[in-house]
Design a protein around this motif. Structure first.
Motif, mmCIF file in Angstrom:
data_model
loop_
_atom_site.group_PDB
_atom_site.id
_atom_site.type_symbol
_atom_site.label_atom_id
_atom_site.label_comp_id
_atom_site.label_asym_id
_atom_site.label_seq_id
_atom_site.Cartn_x
_atom_site.Cartn_y
_atom_site.Cartn_z
ATOM 1 N N GLN A 85 34.711 65.852 28.466
ATOM 2 C CA GLN A 85 36.002 65.297 28.071
ATOM 3 C C GLN A 85 36.813 64.964 29.308
ATOM 4 N N LEU A 86 37.890 64.208 29.087
ATOM 5 C CA LEU A 86 38.681 63.686 30.198
ATOM 6 C C LEU A 86 40.139 63.614 29.768
ATOM 7 N N ASN A 87 41.023 64.081 30.647
ATOM 8 C CA ASN A 87 42.459 64.000 30.354
ATOM 9 C C ASN A 87 43.124 62.785 30.967
ATOM 10 N N VAL A 88 42.619 62.349 32.118
ATOM 11 C CA VAL A 88 43.334 61.321 32.885
ATOM 12 C C VAL A 88 42.362 60.288 33.434
ATOM 13 N N LEU A 89 42.719 59.028 33.249
ATOM 14 C CA LEU A 89 42.056 57.921 33.944
ATOM 15 C C LEU A 89 43.113 57.169 34.731
ATOM 16 N N VAL A 90 42.950 57.106 36.045
ATOM 17 C CA VAL A 90 43.819 56.288 36.893
ATOM 18 C C VAL A 90 42.944 55.210 37.527
ATOM 19 N N HIS A 91 43.292 53.960 37.262
ATOM 20 C CA HIS A 91 42.479 52.825 37.719
ATOM 21 C C HIS A 91 43.247 52.057 38.783
ATOM 22 N N THR A 92 42.693 51.982 40.007
ATOM 23 C CA THR A 92 43.441 51.408 41.136
ATOM 24 C C THR A 92 42.796 50.169 41.740
ATOM 25 N N ILE A 93 41.732 49.649 41.134
ATOM 26 C CA ILE A 93 40.921 48.615 41.770
ATOM 27 C C ILE A 93 41.586 47.236 41.717
ATOM 28 N N GLY A 94 41.400 46.438 42.777
ATOM 29 C CA GLY A 94 41.877 45.055 42.781
ATOM 30 C C GLY A 94 41.009 44.185 43.669
ATOM 31 N N PRO A 95 41.017 42.869 43.445
ATOM 32 C CA PRO A 95 40.207 41.939 44.244
ATOM 33 C C PRO A 95 40.883 41.578 45.558
ATOM 34 N N SER A 96 40.234 40.745 46.338
ATOM 35 C CA SER A 96 40.771 40.319 47.626
ATOM 36 C C SER A 96 41.674 39.101 47.470
ATOM 37 N N ALA A 97 42.289 38.694 48.587
ATOM 38 C CA ALA A 97 43.237 37.580 48.582
ATOM 39 C C ALA A 97 42.531 36.256 48.841
ATOM 40 N N GLY A 98 43.269 35.161 48.657
ATOM 41 C CA GLY A 98 42.738 33.830 48.951
ATOM 42 C C GLY A 98 43.655 32.753 48.424
ATOM 43 N N LEU A 99 43.753 31.637 49.145
ATOM 44 C CA LEU A 99 44.530 30.480 48.696
ATOM 45 C C LEU A 99 43.796 29.743 47.584
ATOM 46 N N PHE A 100 44.535 29.052 46.751
ATOM 47 C CA PHE A 100 43.957 28.357 45.596
ATOM 48 C C PHE A 100 42.831 27.413 46.009
ATOM 49 N N GLU A 101 43.054 26.632 47.057
ATOM 50 C CA GLU A 101 42.049 25.635 47.452
ATOM 51 C C GLU A 101 40.815 26.266 48.100
ATOM 52 N N GLU A 102 40.884 27.547 48.415
ATOM 53 C CA GLU A 102 39.740 28.243 48.991
ATOM 54 C C GLU A 102 38.795 28.815 47.936
ATOM 55 N N LEU A 103 39.239 28.831 46.673
ATOM 56 C CA LEU A 103 38.524 29.561 45.627
ATOM 57 C C LEU A 103 37.795 28.615 44.689
ATOM 58 N N ASP A 104 36.487 28.837 44.498
ATOM 59 C CA ASP A 104 35.740 28.080 43.501
ATOM 60 C C ASP A 104 35.595 28.920 42.233
ATOM 61 N N ASP A 105 34.863 28.419 41.252
ATOM 62 C CA ASP A 105 34.742 29.135 39.979
ATOM 63 C C ASP A 105 34.131 30.520 40.152
ATOM 64 N N ASP A 106 33.138 30.615 41.012
ATOM 65 C CA ASP A 106 32.509 31.920 41.237
ATOM 66 C C ASP A 106 33.501 32.929 41.803
ATOM 67 N N ASP A 107 34.381 32.468 42.687
ATOM 68 C CA ASP A 107 35.405 33.353 43.253
ATOM 69 C C ASP A 107 36.354 33.851 42.168
ATOM 70 N N TRP A 108 36.734 32.942 41.269
ATOM 71 C CA TRP A 108 37.624 33.330 40.177
ATOM 72 C C TRP A 108 36.948 34.320 39.240
ATOM 73 N N HIS A 109 35.700 34.069 38.907
ATOM 74 C CA HIS A 109 34.973 35.011 38.052
ATOM 75 C C HIS A 109 34.869 36.382 38.716
ATOM 76 N N ALA A 110 34.576 36.381 40.012
ATOM 77 C CA ALA A 110 34.462 37.643 40.746
ATOM 78 C C ALA A 110 35.797 38.382 40.774
ATOM 79 N N ALA A 111 36.893 37.635 40.949
ATOM 80 C CA ALA A 111 38.217 38.252 40.988
ATOM 81 C C ALA A 111 38.543 38.929 39.660
ATOM 82 N N PHE A 112 38.268 38.247 38.556
ATOM 83 C CA PHE A 112 38.568 38.837 37.250
ATOM 84 C C PHE A 112 37.608 39.968 36.906
ATOM 85 N N ASP A 113 36.365 39.873 37.372
ATOM 86 C CA ASP A 113 35.418 40.970 37.162
ATOM 87 C C ASP A 113 35.938 42.245 37.801
ATOM 88 N N LEU A 114 36.460 42.127 39.023
ATOM 89 C CA LEU A 114 36.928 43.298 39.750
ATOM 90 C C LEU A 114 38.353 43.688 39.361
#
Length: 267
Positions: A85-114
């Motif tokens: 059993q578990l009392n507490v879940l604290v989730h702190t994960i986030g993706p890396s940074a990047g400008l819009f023109e630097e990101l392709d579809d794979d980058d966006w998918h990876a960002a939302f995955d993480l």
């Protein structure tokens, strides 16, 4: 104040460094057993020693890739095998940074995955254990950039906004079961990795990337995002707010998005 963590079991994702480590240390100091999930085994072992030294009665180290669904499932299966059993879940994960023109579809998918799906998968895997416990709390870490936009954080901010929305929705669905769900939005926080990454950048302006006042001066000059108390925050300040929301002592705060940002013009 006794936060009621004695005998509690907690998972902290991204708990091997920065804000995640500060949260794991704080929960351990309050009497909780802590399972730390992160990728690097060396960092995990170092973090475990720190959390034990803080006072945690038991520490589990789990090498988990939060971008991989199978790895996440395996991590929580290990927690279930150990604790049931578990009392507490604290989730702190986030993706890396990047400008819009630097990101392709794979980058966006990876960002939302993480940045978003890792939380979805964590909550899904943890829910049976949370439901089995006498009391349970979930806290996610979003970011104040969901309210103060920055061009370099476009995908990061989109995933964190989705995470904040997910957290609010979960508070609605899980509230009747007594599982309280809240979101913490850190402002600019001076972590070891922040200091190292921006050391040369701030030094070029005669500033010290380890000094919270210098860091906030740079943030205000660069992004136009000041804060009311004039300095950046520290990981332990995020940990204090998170620990209360994650505690048994918190019996009535749920569905909140809590800014911990030194004061801003957003509510």
């Amino acid at each position: 104040m006794d936060l009621g963590f004695a005998g509690a079991k907690a998972v902290v994702t991204g708990g091997s460094k920065g804000m995640g480590l500060a949260i794991a240390e704080t929960l351990g100091a309050e009497g909780a057993s802590v399972a730390i999930m992160a990728r690097g085994q060396q960092a995990l072992e170092s973090a475990a020693e720190s959390v034990r030294s803080a006072g945690a009665p038991e520490v589990l180290t789990l090498s988990v890739d939060m971008a991989d669904a199978e790895s996440i499932a395996a991590g929580y299966a290990a927690v279930s095998d150990a604790w049931g059993q578990l009392n507490v879940l604290v989730h702190t994960i986030g993706p890396s940074a990047g400008l819009f023109e630097e990101l392709d579809d794979d980058d966006w998918h990876a960002a939302f995955d993480l940045g978003t799906m890792s939380a979805v998968r964590s909550v899904r895997a943890a829910l049976p254990m949370l439901r089995a416990a006498e009391w349970a709390r979930i806290v996610t870490l979003s970011a104040h950039s969901i309210q103060r936009q920055s061009a370099r954080l476009v995908a990061y901010t989109a995933t964190k906004a989705a995470l904040s929305s997910l957290t609010k929705n979960l508070s609605k669905s899980l509230g009747p079961e007594g599982i309280l769900v809240n979101c913490v939005c850190p402002g600019t926080i001076v972590t070891a990795s922040f200091t190292e990454i921006l050391k040369d950048t701030l030094a070029a302006d005669g500033l010290d990337s380890s000094d919270p006042h210098d860091v906030m001066k740079w943030v205000e000059q660069t992004y136009g995002h000041p804060c009311d108390i004039g300095r950046a925050g520290l990981p332990e300040e995020i940990a204090s707010a998170t620990a209360y929301l994650a505690s048994r002592r918190n019996g009535y705060v749920t569905g909140a998005t809590v800014n911990v940002d030194g004061g801003s013009d957003f509510i």
